[in-house]
Design a protein around this motif. Structure first.
Motif, PDB file in Angstrom:
ATOM      1  N   THR A   1       3.154   6.854 -10.363  1.00  0.00           N
ATOM      2  CA  THR A   1       4.006   5.672 -10.256  1.00  0.00           C
ATOM      3  C   THR A   1       4.313   5.152 -11.659  1.00  0.00           C
ATOM      4  O   THR A   1       3.404   5.001 -12.473  1.00  0.00           O
ATOM      5  N   PRO A   2       5.577   4.904 -11.942  1.00  0.00           N
ATOM      6  CA  PRO A   2       5.945   4.376 -13.265  1.00  0.00           C
ATOM      7  C   PRO A   2       5.620   2.883 -13.398  1.00  0.00           C
ATOM      8  O   PRO A   2       5.649   2.368 -14.500  1.00  0.00           O
ATOM      9  N   VAL A   3       5.361   2.220 -12.258  1.00  0.00           N
ATOM     10  CA  VAL A   3       5.181   0.760 -12.288  1.00  0.00           C
ATOM     11  C   VAL A   3       3.952   0.351 -11.461  1.00  0.00           C
ATOM     12  O   VAL A   3       3.501   1.086 -10.589  1.00  0.00           O
ATOM     13  N   SER A   4       3.450  -0.862 -11.754  1.00  0.00           N
ATOM     14  CA  SER A   4       2.307  -1.407 -11.013  1.00  0.00           C
ATOM     15  C   SER A   4       2.794  -2.271  -9.862  1.00  0.00           C
ATOM     16  O   SER A   4       3.887  -2.820  -9.916  1.00  0.00           O
ATOM     17  N   GLY A   5       1.948  -2.399  -8.854  1.00  0.00           N
ATOM     18  CA  GLY A   5       2.305  -3.266  -7.740  1.00  0.00           C
ATOM     19  C   GLY A   5       1.667  -2.812  -6.449  1.00  0.00           C
ATOM     20  O   GLY A   5       0.597  -2.198  -6.456  1.00  0.00           O
ATOM     21  N   THR A   6       2.325  -3.124  -5.345  1.00  0.00           N
ATOM     22  CA  THR A   6       1.794  -2.792  -4.026  1.00  0.00           C
ATOM     23  C   THR A   6       2.816  -1.937  -3.283  1.00  0.00           C
ATOM     24  O   THR A   6       4.010  -2.253  -3.283  1.00  0.00           O
ATOM     25  N   VAL A   7       2.333  -0.855  -2.678  1.00  0.00           N
ATOM     26  CA  VAL A   7       3.228  -0.003  -1.897  1.00  0.00           C
ATOM     27  C   VAL A   7       3.591  -0.754  -0.617  1.00  0.00           C
ATOM     28  O   VAL A   7       2.695  -1.143   0.148  1.00  0.00           O
ATOM     29  N   VAL A   8       4.889  -0.989  -0.381  1.00  0.00           N
ATOM     30  CA  VAL A   8       5.272  -1.738   0.813  1.00  0.00           C
ATOM     31  C   VAL A   8       5.940  -0.840   1.856  1.00  0.00           C
ATOM     32  O   VAL A   8       6.038  -1.200   3.030  1.00  0.00           O
ATOM     33  N   LYS A   9       6.385   0.322   1.434  1.00  0.00           N
ATOM     34  CA  LYS A   9       7.074   1.198   2.379  1.00  0.00           C
ATOM     35  C   LYS A   9       6.978   2.626   1.839  1.00  0.00           C
ATOM     36  O   LYS A   9       7.039   2.838   0.629  1.00  0.00           O
ATOM     37  N   VAL A  10       6.830   3.617   2.745  1.00  0.00           N
ATOM     38  CA  VAL A  10       6.912   5.016   2.313  1.00  0.00           C
ATOM     39  C   VAL A  10       7.916   5.731   3.209  1.00  0.00           C
ATOM     40  O   VAL A  10       8.157   5.323   4.352  1.00  0.00           O
ATOM     41  N   ASN A  11       8.494   6.791   2.681  1.00  0.00           N
ATOM     42  CA  ASN A  11       9.520   7.533   3.415  1.00  0.00           C
ATOM     43  C   ASN A  11       8.857   8.574   4.326  1.00  0.00           C
ATOM     44  O   ASN A  11       8.620   9.722   3.936  1.00  0.00           O
ATOM     45  N   THR A  12       8.577   8.145   5.561  1.00  0.00           N
ATOM     46  CA  THR A  12       7.859   9.037   6.478  1.00  0.00           C
ATOM     47  C   THR A  12       8.716  10.223   6.924  1.00  0.00           C
ATOM     48  O   THR A  12       8.185  11.217   7.418  1.00  0.00           O
ATOM     49  N   GLU A  13      10.036  10.115   6.726  1.00  0.00           N
ATOM     50  CA  GLU A  13      10.902  11.246   7.061  1.00  0.00           C
ATOM     51  C   GLU A  13      10.519  12.496   6.260  1.00  0.00           C
ATOM     52  O   GLU A  13      10.746  13.629   6.696  1.00  0.00           O
TER      53      GLU A  13
END
Lengths: 381, 127
Positions: free
Chosen positions: B69-81
């Motif tokens: 990840t280039p940035v810090s934070g919280t994962v809020v969504k992932v591409n389940t497709e």
């Protein structure tokens, strides 16, 4: 890096090239999966000129090769071929080879690129030490080698040569010509599909390639690289030298007992292999599938009950099974079909099960007119 | 070939910033180098991530590669497709092949990432 006589063509086809055993080889042209699919459903064209081609001729060619290789050369008729092994005195595998009998006392050995020099030297040393009346010529540079593999391979090749090829059975070969170019065509391969390998003078390799591509386009023939080749062979459970086979692994451990003929008389490695058969090997090569998502890779460690029981030699994602598949050496108590263990995929333990090879089973030919023959259970790598 | 509106990381991930969120994916260069993608191990939703941290793995027919990840934070969504269609990473790396959305902890981190023209120069210097 060495290049094959088809190097310019690979560049023109915009192949991605990689170093393989000292050779600059195409790993893919358009993509590994597309090329894999072409071979499984239509036909693929491989440049395998990096492999070594060694001629062994002379009145003692048969006894010499009986001494050098593990399989029984006497059972090979003229214009037939045989998958075989060359072992060291400890029973370790120096190379896995394809042996073509071109005449009563004339043979062509197709050896792995990575082992070519080693095998040429080994043959010369053994010949000198035991004074066999044979000549050993490394023809690798003078000859090029192509593989046409896939259900449409027969139709593709039939465009090139006048002779009827449909009667050419697995492991058989013929000497023919195409546009006055001498060709040795064998029904062999490393993909599990119907397929052929072509040997020709190096200076004609480009012409044969061009002709195949031009005439084979109707059958959907397309160039295929080492990436697809490795995936295709793995789905068949075929060995790759350097992964499954090394100087430290034996045919007994690799499950290649059928390539060793103990009854034919003395050969290099016989005593050691006899002993191992009596006592049983301490490890065995098994095909396995992952039971959850993940891809096993060469070198990953195998566990059962938190104990290390082996190591992955080859692994990838199988497009046919849609799951991770692999080959690996395990302790004999885990080597039975159905046995469960875990693969350490970067600190995640993924459950796996021992299965039988091949992973992939060829679909029956579409029309009842095409014979349902097998192209054999062992490869020329 | 390189979208102008994105920011790029040296490990060949891109982000598209919208408000406090960044969508993350891999560049066309990355997908081409990886070859056919057969499986992706996605980060977990709600995971707290730090810039430059490995947050997943991409398996291709050639090898396994880490996803950063280039940035810090919280994962809020992932591409389940991508679980059923990992090939989207190859065919549409800047579109349907997006990987995750991260709620930015520190939007200033974005400024440290390469612009499209800087990334283009970076790629040229790599070859």
């Amino acid at each position: 890096m060495k290049t094959t006589p088809l190097h310019e063509i690979h560049v023109a086809f915009r192949a991605k090239l990689t170093e393989f055993a000292g050779w600059h080889m195409p790993v893919q042209y358009v993509g590994v999966l597309a090329e894999y699919e072409a071979v499984r459903t239509r036909a693929g064209l491989f440049d395998v000129s990096h492999m070594g081609r060694i001629e062994v001729v002379g009145e003692e060619a048969v006894p010499f090769l009986q001494w050098i290789t593990t399989n029984d050369v006497n059972t090979v008729d003229i214009l037939h071929s045989q998958y075989s092994l060359i072992c060291n005195p400890q029973g370790g595998i120096k190379d896995d080879i394809f042996l073509y009998r071109l005449g009563q006392s004339s043979f062509l050995l197709c050896v792995n690129a990575s082992n070519r020099e080693k095998i040429v030297n080994w043959l010369h040393t053994q010949q000198r030490q035991r004074s066999y009346a044979v000549h050993i010529h490394d023809r690798s540079e003078e000859l090029a080698q192509l593989a046409v593999q896939g259900p449409q391979s027969l139709a593709v090749l039939q465009h090139l040569v006048g002779q009827e090829l449909s009667s050419l059975k697995p492991r058989r070969c013929i000497e023919t010509t195409c546009d006055h170019i001498p060709l040795l065509i064998s029904r062999t391969g490393y993909t599990g599909e119907r397929g052929y390998e072509l040997y020709m003078p190096a200076q004609h390799a480009q012409a044969v390639w061009d002709l195949l591509i031009r005439k084979g386009s109707a059958q959907g023939l397309q160039p295929a690289g080492l990436g697809a080749r490795d995936l295709l062979r793995l789905e068949m459970g075929y060995f790759l030298y350097g992964n499954e086979l090394t100087e430290e692994t034996t045919p007994i451990e690799a499950g290649a007992r059928s390539l060793v003929c103990f009854d034919k008389g003395p050969f290099v490695g016989r005593e050691a292999l006899c002993l191992q058969v009596q006592h049983g090997p301490s490890r065995q090569l098994v095909p396995f599938i992952l039971l959850e998502k993940g891809v096993p890779r060469h070198g990953m460690v195998l566990y059962r009950n938190n104990q290390i029981i082996g190591q992955v030699t080859s692994g990838n994602f199988s497009p046919a099974l849609h799951q991770g598949i692999g080959l690996g050496y395990v302790t004999p108590d885990v080597a039975q079909v159905g046995a469960l263990f875990e693969v350490d995929v970067r600190s995640r333990r993924i459950p796996a099960r021992v299965v039988t090879a091949p992973f992939y089973t060829r679909k029956a030919p579409p029309s009842p007119t095409s014979a349902r023959t097998s192209d054999g259970g062992s490869p020329s790598s | 070939m390189i979208p102008q509106d994105l920011r790029y990381h040296k490990e060949h991930e891109w982000i598209r910033v919208e408000g406090q969120q960044a969508t993350l994916g891999i560049s066309d260069f990355a997908q081409d180098a990886l070859g056919d993608v057969v499986y992706i191990d996605l980060p977990k939703v709600e995971a707290a991530v730090t810039a430059n941290q490995e947050i997943g793995e991409i398996e291709s027919t050639k090898a396994t590669s880490s996803l950063y990840t280039p940035v810090s934070g919280t994962v809020v969504k992932v591409n389940t497709e991508l679980q059923d269609h990992p090939e989207l990473l190859n065919t549409d790396p800047y579109g349907r092949g997006w990987i995750a959305v991260i709620e930015l902890a520190d939007p200033k981190e974005v400024e440290a990432l390469m612009t499209a023209s800087e990334y283009e120069q970076f790629l040229a210097s790599q070859s």
